[in-house]
Structure formats: structure tokens, C-alpha cells
Design a protein around this motif. Sequence first.
Motif, PDB file in Angstrom:
ATOM      1  N   ALA A  66       9.103 -41.171  21.934  1.00 23.90           N
ATOM      2  CA  ALA A  66       7.990 -40.464  21.301  1.00 23.90           C
ATOM      3  C   ALA A  66       7.451 -39.366  22.220  1.00 23.90           C
ATOM      4  CB  ALA A  66       6.879 -41.446  20.937  1.00 23.90           C
ATOM      5  N   ALA A  67       7.362 -39.672  23.497  1.00 29.53           N
ATOM      6  CA  ALA A  67       6.869 -38.673  24.459  1.00 29.53           C
ATOM      7  C   ALA A  67       7.851 -37.512  24.581  1.00 29.53           C
ATOM      8  CB  ALA A  67       6.647 -39.319  25.818  1.00 29.53           C
ATOM      9  N   ALA A  68       9.137 -37.805  24.622  1.00 22.84           N
ATOM     10  CA  ALA A  68      10.147 -36.751  24.743  1.00 22.84           C
ATOM     11  C   ALA A  68      10.113 -35.822  23.534  1.00 22.84           C
ATOM     12  CB  ALA A  68      11.533 -37.371  24.899  1.00 22.84           C
ATOM     13  N   ALA A  69       9.838 -36.371  22.366  1.00 27.12           N
ATOM     14  CA  ALA A  69       9.781 -35.561  21.153  1.00 27.12           C
ATOM     15  C   ALA A  69       8.494 -34.753  21.053  1.00 27.12           C
ATOM     16  CB  ALA A  69       9.926 -36.463  19.935  1.00 27.12           C
ATOM     17  N   GLY A  70       7.530 -35.010  21.924  1.00 28.71           N
ATOM     18  CA  GLY A  70       6.267 -34.286  21.903  1.00 28.71           C
ATOM     19  C   GLY A  70       5.229 -34.915  20.994  1.00 28.71           C
ATOM     20  N   ASP A  71       5.504 -36.117  20.487  1.00 23.39           N
ATOM     21  CA  ASP A  71       4.578 -36.785  19.567  1.00 23.39           C
ATOM     22  C   ASP A  71       3.303 -37.269  20.246  1.00 23.39           C
ATOM     23  OD1 ASP A  71       6.496 -36.376  17.634  1.00 23.39           O
ATOM     24  OD2 ASP A  71       7.319 -38.413  17.782  1.00 23.39           O
ATOM     25  N   LEU A  72       3.324 -37.445  21.544  1.00 26.12           N
ATOM     26  CA  LEU A  72       2.165 -37.978  22.265  1.00 26.12           C
ATOM     27  C   LEU A  72       1.382 -36.908  23.011  1.00 26.12           C
ATOM     28  CD1 LEU A  72       3.817 -41.195  23.745  1.00 26.12           C
ATOM     29  CD2 LEU A  72       2.629 -40.907  21.569  1.00 26.12           C
ATOM     30  N   ARG A  73       1.760 -35.661  22.794  1.00 29.29           N
ATOM     31  CA  ARG A  73       1.127 -34.560  23.532  1.00 29.29           C
ATOM     32  C   ARG A  73      -0.358 -34.485  23.208  1.00 29.29           C
ATOM     33  NH1 ARG A  73       3.222 -31.153  26.356  1.00 29.29           N
ATOM     34  NH2 ARG A  73       5.324 -31.331  25.527  1.00 29.29           N
ATOM     35  N   GLN A  74      -1.177 -34.355  24.248  1.00 27.51           N
ATOM     36  CA  GLN A  74      -2.627 -34.303  24.072  1.00 27.51           C
ATOM     37  C   GLN A  74      -3.190 -32.895  24.168  1.00 27.51           C
ATOM     38  OE1 GLN A  74      -4.353 -37.046  26.826  1.00 27.51           O
ATOM     39  NE2 GLN A  74      -3.191 -38.783  26.033  1.00 27.51           N
ATOM     40  N   ARG A  75      -2.392 -31.958  24.630  1.00 22.31           N
ATOM     41  CA  ARG A  75      -2.870 -30.574  24.736  1.00 22.31           C
ATOM     42  C   ARG A  75      -1.729 -29.630  24.414  1.00 22.31           C
ATOM     43  NH1 ARG A  75      -3.543 -31.335  31.082  1.00 22.31           N
ATOM     44  NH2 ARG A  75      -1.367 -31.187  31.614  1.00 22.31           N
ATOM     45  N   ASN A  76      -2.066 -28.405  24.150  1.00 19.83           N
ATOM     46  CA  ASN A  76      -1.083 -27.401  23.762  1.00 19.83           C
ATOM     47  C   ASN A  76      -0.289 -26.918  24.976  1.00 19.83           C
ATOM     48  OD1 ASN A  76       0.336 -25.670  22.181  1.00 19.83           O
ATOM     49  ND2 ASN A  76      -1.422 -24.477  21.507  1.00 19.83           N
ATOM     50  N   THR A  77       0.869 -26.324  24.718  1.00 23.59           N
ATOM     51  CA  THR A  77       1.689 -25.755  25.781  1.00 23.59           C
ATOM     52  C   THR A  77       2.096 -24.349  25.391  1.00 23.59           C
ATOM     53  OG1 THR A  77       3.815 -26.412  24.850  1.00 23.59           O
ATOM     54  CG2 THR A  77       2.680 -28.030  26.213  1.00 23.59           C
ATOM     55  N   LEU A  78       2.809 -23.680  26.261  1.00 19.04           N
ATOM     56  CA  LEU A  78       3.328 -22.352  25.937  1.00 19.04           C
ATOM     57  C   LEU A  78       4.328 -22.407  24.785  1.00 19.04           C
ATOM     58  CD1 LEU A  78       3.910 -20.956  29.541  1.00 19.04           C
ATOM     59  CD2 LEU A  78       2.092 -20.354  27.952  1.00 19.04           C
ATOM     60  N   HIS A  79       4.932 -23.567  24.590  1.00 17.04           N
ATOM     61  CA  HIS A  79       5.944 -23.727  23.547  1.00 17.04           C
ATOM     62  C   HIS A  79       5.373 -24.380  22.303  1.00 17.04           C
ATOM     63  CE1 HIS A  79       8.793 -22.473  26.563  1.00 17.04           C
ATOM     64  NE2 HIS A  79       8.382 -23.448  27.353  1.00 17.04           N
ATOM     65  N   GLY A  80       4.053 -24.520  22.210  1.00 12.87           N
ATOM     66  CA  GLY A  80       3.411 -25.088  21.036  1.00 12.87           C
ATOM     67  C   GLY A  80       2.981 -26.522  21.243  1.00 12.87           C
ATOM     68  N   PRO A  81       2.149 -27.040  20.325  1.00 15.89           N
ATOM     69  CA  PRO A  81       1.610 -28.389  20.480  1.00 15.89           C
ATOM     70  C   PRO A  81       2.637 -29.499  20.266  1.00 15.89           C
ATOM     71  CG  PRO A  81       0.892 -27.426  18.416  1.00 15.89           C
ATOM     72  CD  PRO A  81       1.616 -26.355  19.155  1.00 15.89           C
ATOM     73  N   ASN A  82       3.739 -29.211  19.626  1.00  9.67           N
ATOM     74  CA  ASN A  82       4.755 -30.233  19.366  1.00  9.67           C
ATOM     75  C   ASN A  82       6.013 -30.029  20.198  1.00  9.67           C
ATOM     76  OD1 ASN A  82       3.145 -31.517  17.417  1.00  9.67           O
ATOM     77  ND2 ASN A  82       3.737 -29.985  15.905  1.00  9.67           N
ATOM     78  N   ALA A  83       5.891 -29.331  21.309  1.00 13.94           N
ATOM     79  CA  ALA A  83       7.047 -29.069  22.165  1.00 13.94           C
ATOM     80  C   ALA A  83       7.540 -30.355  22.806  1.00 13.94           C
ATOM     81  CB  ALA A  83       6.677 -28.063  23.251  1.00 13.94           C
ATOM     82  N   GLU A  84       8.810 -30.388  23.081  1.00 12.53           N
ATOM     83  CA  GLU A  84       9.390 -31.548  23.758  1.00 12.53           C
ATOM     84  C   GLU A  84       8.804 -31.672  25.162  1.00 12.53           C
ATOM     85  OE1 GLU A  84      13.616 -31.215  23.781  1.00 12.53           O
ATOM     86  OE2 GLU A  84      13.790 -31.393  21.614  1.00 12.53           O
ATOM     87  N   SER A  85       8.788 -32.887  25.635  1.00 11.24           N
ATOM     88  CA  SER A  85       8.282 -33.149  26.981  1.00 11.24           C
ATOM     89  C   SER A  85       9.289 -32.638  28.014  1.00 11.24           C
ATOM     90  CB  SER A  85       8.076 -34.653  27.152  1.00 11.24           C
ATOM     91  OG  SER A  85       7.585 -34.944  28.424  1.00 11.24           O
ATOM     92  N   SER A  86       8.767 -32.148  29.117  1.00 11.24           N
ATOM     93  CA  SER A  86       9.659 -31.645  30.166  1.00 11.24           C
ATOM     94  C   SER A  86      10.359 -32.798  30.876  1.00 11.24           C
ATOM     95  CB  SER A  86       8.865 -30.822  31.184  1.00 11.24           C
ATOM     96  OG  SER A  86       8.032 -31.670  31.940  1.00 11.24           O
ATOM     97  N   ASP A  87      11.460 -32.488  31.528  1.00 11.17           N
ATOM     98  CA  ASP A  87      12.192 -33.503  32.296  1.00 11.17           C
ATOM     99  C   ASP A  87      11.315 -34.091  33.408  1.00 11.17           C
ATOM    100  OD1 ASP A  87      14.445 -33.097  30.738  1.00 11.17           O
ATOM    101  OD2 ASP A  87      15.363 -31.684  32.160  1.00 11.17           O
ATOM    102  N   ALA A  88      10.516 -33.232  34.038  1.00 10.18           N
ATOM    103  CA  ALA A  88       9.648 -33.704  35.124  1.00 10.18           C
ATOM    104  C   ALA A  88       8.595 -34.674  34.605  1.00 10.18           C
ATOM    105  CB  ALA A  88       8.987 -32.522  35.821  1.00 10.18           C
ATOM    106  N   ALA A  89       8.034 -34.396  33.410  1.00  8.25           N
ATOM    107  CA  ALA A  89       7.032 -35.298  32.840  1.00  8.25           C
ATOM    108  C   ALA A  89       7.670 -36.639  32.458  1.00  8.25           C
ATOM    109  CB  ALA A  89       6.373 -34.656  31.622  1.00  8.25           C
ATOM    110  N   GLN A  90       8.855 -36.582  31.914  1.00 11.92           N
ATOM    111  CA  GLN A  90       9.549 -37.823  31.559  1.00 11.92           C
ATOM    112  C   GLN A  90       9.858 -38.642  32.815  1.00 11.92           C
ATOM    113  OE1 GLN A  90       8.715 -38.204  28.436  1.00 11.92           O
ATOM    114  NE2 GLN A  90      10.717 -39.013  27.921  1.00 11.92           N
TER     115      GLN A  90
END
Length: 192
Positions: A66-90
Motif C-alpha cells: 500500500a505504501a509503495a503504491a502511494g495509498d498511505l501518502r499523507q502529503r503531496n509530492t512533486l509527482h502528485g498526491p498518489n505518487a509511488e513511494s520512493s525506494d529510500a522511503a520503502q
Amino acid sequence: MRTAQRAIADFLTELHERGYAFGTRRLRGNYSTEYLEHALNTEGTPHDLAAADLMDLERADAWLEAAAAGDLRQRNTLHGPNAESSDAAQRSRIITYNVFAAYLGTPWRLEVPPNAGGEHLDPEEAAEIARKLSVQRHGRLRAHVDPHRGARLPGRRDRAHRPRARRARRQQPSAQADPGAPGPGGRAGGAR
């Protein structure tokens, strides 16, 4: 039975007591809480989930997906609010899971992926960047080098370059002056 919420609070307290940096504790707290919230939002999960049940590998895999798909994102990113999680965050999530599992004494661990390329510089690249930063500055930021006095930053003058009258004003009044008489600033007792 210790609840997962209580275990996370105790875990963060222990990290604080062991002297972990604030940023590390914040990151571990954010990911641990994210993991717990994801587990509690899963259908059929009791609100007083046990800490050992939280560490189930199937739960951890579902959280990471779910985190990798961006479903748990709590804030926006440069790639949008539903962007995939980065490798470093994972990678940080996995490390948080493993550290928390070690704290709880559970046998389960997740495999930590290696750092992705581009997160570090080779020694040659670091030396090249350091050279460029030290040599190629904007003209107004470059220090003026006087062969007799050394380097000076632009806009700054040495004390030796100040006019003598300005230095004289800053000198303390002599001991013979009347301490009650107004000094150069119009104050009694002279300039201080």
C-alpha cells in the motif's frame, strides 16, 4: 497482552532514552504509526490489536504494498498526491519494521534492499564537485586576495582601512574627564 499502540509508545520512549537523534525517532514513529493505522483499517482487525499480531509478515507485506503504491501518502509530492513511494522511503519502512521487531523480540525480519544508485557520490565525483564549488563562484562572491593582507570578503574592510577620526570617536574618555559631563553621544559619563 500488550497492545500494539502501547508497544509503539514504549518503543519510541526507549529510542529517546538510548539517545537516538530526533529525526530518527520521528521517522520511526511516523512509520510505526502508519503501519499500525494501516493494520487497524484492515477489515476484521480488533481496535486493541496485540503487538505480536501487528508484526505478522502478511500484514507487513500488505502495508509495504500500500505504501509503495502511494495509498498511505499523507502529503503531496512533486509527482502528485498518489505518487509511488520512493525506494529510500520503502527502505526506511523496512528498517523501522525490523528495529521494532527486534525491540519486541519477535523472530520475523524483512530483507532490507540495498541503497539505490544515485544516492551517493563516488570519490571522484565528490572531489570534482568540491573543486567546482571552491573555484567556480559568482564574481561578487569571490574573495579579494591582497598579497600583503590575505583574503577579504567583498564589502568588508579591515580595521586598518577605517579613517582615523572614526577610530578616535570609539576610544574611551580619559580618566581626567569629568564623569558627570556629557560625552560625545550627549550622555553623561562619556561614550561607553
